[in-house]
Design an enzyme around this catalytic site. Structure first.
Site, PDB file in Angstrom:
ATOM      1  N   LYS A  41       0.857  -1.193   0.000  1.00 29.32           N
ATOM      2  CA  LYS A  41       0.000   0.000   0.000  1.00 29.32           C
ATOM      3  C   LYS A  41       0.889   1.237   0.000  1.00 29.32           C
ATOM      4  O   LYS A  41       1.750   1.409   0.872  1.00 29.32           O
ATOM      5  CB  LYS A  41      -0.882  -0.056   1.254  1.00 29.32           C
ATOM      6  CG  LYS A  41      -2.193   0.659   1.137  1.00 29.32           C
ATOM      7  CD  LYS A  41      -3.049   0.297   2.342  1.00 29.32           C
ATOM      8  CE  LYS A  41      -4.343   1.059   2.363  1.00 29.32           C
ATOM      9  NZ  LYS A  41      -5.084   0.808   3.610  1.00 29.32           N
TER      10      LYS A  41
HETATM   11  O1  G3P Z   1      -7.445   1.832   5.336  1.00 29.70           O
HETATM   12  C1  G3P Z   1      -7.907   3.054   4.910  1.00 29.70           C
HETATM   13  C2  G3P Z   1      -9.282   3.422   5.352  1.00 29.70           C
HETATM   14  O2  G3P Z   1     -10.211   2.427   5.166  1.00 29.70           O
HETATM   15  C3  G3P Z   1      -9.423   4.299   6.554  1.00 29.70           C
HETATM   16  O3  G3P Z   1     -10.723   4.375   7.085  1.00 29.70           O
HETATM   17  O4  G3P Z   1     -12.353   5.022   8.813  1.00 29.70           O
HETATM   18  O5  G3P Z   1      -9.922   5.643   9.090  1.00 29.70           O
HETATM   19  O6  G3P Z   1     -11.342   6.792   7.400  1.00 29.70           O
HETATM   20  P1  G3P Z   1     -11.106   5.530   8.155  1.00 29.70           P
END
Ligand code: G3P
Length: 218
Positions: free
Chosen positions: A87
């Site tokens: 990633k």
């Molecule tokens: O892994 C990236 C992503 O899914 C982050 O989610 O909830 O931290 O905005 P969030």
């Protein structure tokens, strides 16, 4: 549409995997920190443990922000298991790193995507996946699902092979709308996946079926 779980929590990964619908896992440095995973050795071991549970791609994020560092980390992460997808953040050196890793045959997931322009660049570089952050766009009053729809249209018109991985999913509606508007994958917390199961009429209907069965069999 593939279902990935967005967590580094092994118990939740097992629970989702046991449902039989899990296609992969995504993690990020915040999710690893939440599980208290520190130090290179522990991080590597943790990714290996995730790969041993799930039959699918496992995104592991680099923490370098320069080209050489991302390549070095990417190669190390990719050596853990063939399921690992490296990633890489959507920055200038990140695009170069995606191109380089792609040419080496290493799968990549371009993360922190918030615009169609970024999605086009990542696809040009050959990213396996791009991760538009639906929830974080909604948080600042932009329409995250609209971005999924726009990228899906652009990729279809242009014939890009990069898969749209709808990330930052916060609720079951995000999952349904991502499916409706052309995401190839969603990555979601377990809670939102399980919320798809729920409908009050299902619970009421089942209760009545079981009560009627009991009555006629007593
Ligand atoms: O892994 C990236 C992503 O899914 C982050 O989610 O909830 O931290 O905005 P969030």
């Amino acid at each position: 549409m593939k279902f990935f779980i967005d967590t580094a929590n092994l118990a939740q990964i097992r629970e989702a995997n046991d449902l039989g619908i899990l296609d992969g896992v995504t993690t990020n440095p915040s999710l690893m920190a939440k599980e208290g995973i520190k130090g290179t050795d522990n991080v590597m071991k943790h990714y290996k443990a995730i790969c041993d549970i799930v039959d699918g791609d496992v995104s592991a994020e680099v923490i370098s922000t320069d080209f050489a560092g991302m390549i070095r980390e990417g190669e190390i992460l990719a050596s853990i298991d063939e399921k690992i997808v490296v990633k890489i953040p959507m920055i200038k050196d990140g695009i170069k790193a995606i191109k380089h890793l792609t040419l080496m045959g290493i799968k990549t997931n371009c993360t922190l995507v918030f615009s169609s322009g970024q999605a086009i660049l990542a696809a040009k570089a050959g990213a396996t996946y791009i991760s538009p952050f639906v929830g974080r766009l909604d948080d600042i009053s932009y329409d995250g699902i609209q971005l999924i729809a726009e990228i899906a249209q652009i990729y279809a018109v242009q014939g890009f092979q990069t898969q749209i991985l709808a990330a930052s999913i916060r609720n079951p509606i995000h999952i349904i709308k991502s499916a409706q508007f052309g995401a190839h994958v969603i990555t979601s917390p377990l809670e939102s996946i399980l919320a798809l199961l729920k409908h009050p009429l299902t619970d009421i209907g089942l209760e009545k079926f079981l009560a009627d069965h009991k009555k006629s069999n007593s």
